[in-house]
Design a protein around this motif. Structure first.
Motif: not given
Length: 346
Positions: A18, A20-22, A45, A47, A71, A86
């Motif tokens: 994956h 994402w920036d959660l 985070y 990426t 995301a 996304e």
């Protein structure tokens, strides 16, 4: 725990991770957190830089497949088309990797997005928009994980019970085949009959079963992995008879499975993890065969139980006795065929 890399020259296509920036999402879940929220809090985070560091840790990862995770959706778009954002984002990451500035590795060389198949035939319009967003787009995942016990899944997941049997969902599912797109299925061990039914109803549709069918060791299933193993195995064997289904060998370090049942980054050796996972991995390989099975990192979620380097070492312990051809399939060949990445092996 740092380990020497096993078989460092063996080519790997990681078919499931994956980006994402959660960080904004994490703030919405106060302590004490559900076990899954705690697990993803390890990498709120994740990426390009984080992925690149993991994928270049010493194993010979030549390419990867991005897996949807909700995301970087498009702000302001109609609800059905927010998902296109996304794929647009990940296509940029793939282009960054393909620039050659970061070595020969091809991160996100294939992209699996999301579309709500409950839209029925109208889901085709979303699939077309996803395809237009990136030439690397290969298919979708519409997760169907559901359990009556709220302690098993927690607040991030809201799939309705029996999603894969819903007529509207199946109408949308039919749109995938018209476009030659793949479908990744994620649901839980008690729901495996739903995947079997779907695979039999659409025998020409490529389906990938994620995470060994997600055996459960949390909530009301805690301590029951052993007593439920035979049920899981029989369902896996039945699904394996469907030639249109492949299986991803991994996801067992997720907090759902409880292997290990403690985290984060449990610090167990790759040999210990391999012994823990062996019954599940070997059952899946036996049921599907090496040409329909592929090892996956499921990163950063599986960071709950192991570092990226340790995770792949554990898999390599499990295939010490495999032939060269079997290893080529399990570590790269199956993923390349399913997700149209054969150029990486040329």
């Amino acid at each position: 725990m740092s380990e020497a890399i096993l078989e460092p020259d063996l080519p790997i296509i990681d078919p499931h991770h994956h980006l994402w920036d959660l960080r904004p999402l994490m703030a919405a879940f106060p302590e004490p957190r559900h076990h899954f929220i705690e697990a993803i809090a390890l990498s709120p985070y994740y990426t390009f830089n984080e992925l690149h560091a993991d994928a270049t840790c010493g194993h010979n990862v030549i390419g990867t497949v991005f897996m949807e995770c909700g995301a970087f959706y498009r702000a302001g778009a109609d609800d059905a088309f927010k998902v296109v954002g996304e794929v647009e984002y990940v296509n940029g990451v793939a282009a960054q990797s393909a620039s050659g500035l970061y070595g020969d590795i091809r991160l996100c060389d294939a992209i699996i997005g999301h579309a709500d198949l409950r839209l029925g035939a109208k889901a085709g319009d979303v699939l077309d928009a996803l395809s237009a967003a990136s030439p690397r787009f290969k298919g979708i995942r519409h997760q169907g994980a559901w359990n009556a016990d709220p302690d098993v899944l927690g607040p991030p997941f809201h799939a309705p019970e029996g999603l894969y049997n819903d007529p509207a969902f199946r109408e949308g599912f039919a749109e995938l085949g018209k476009r030659g797109l793949t479908f990744d299925a994620w649901l839980l061990e008690p729901q495996l009959d739903d995947v079997l039914s779907l695979a039999r109803a659409f025998p020409d549709q490529t389906i990938v079963l994620d995470h060994c069918g997600t055996p459960l060791g949390m909530g009301s299933y805690h301590g029951k992995l052993h007593e439920r193993f035979d049920t899981w195995r029989e369902k896996i064997k039945a699904i394996g008879q469907c030639q249109n289904v492949s299986v991803k060998l991994g996801g067992l370090a997720m907090s759902f499975a409880g292997m290990p049942d403690h985290g984060p980054a449990a610090g167990l050796s790759s040999e210990t993890l391999a012994a823990m996972w062996r019954p599940y991995i070997e059952t899946c390989i036996e049921a599907f065969g090496p040409t329909r099975a592929m090892f996956e990192s499921n990163y950063p979620v599986d960071k709950w139980g192991a570092s990226y380097a340790t995770l792949w070492n554990a898999f390599k312990h499990l295939t010490i006795g495999a032939s060269a051809d079997e290893k080529r399939a399990l570590y790269a060949g199956t993923a390349a065929r399913v997700y149209g990445m054969e150029h990486l092996l040329a």
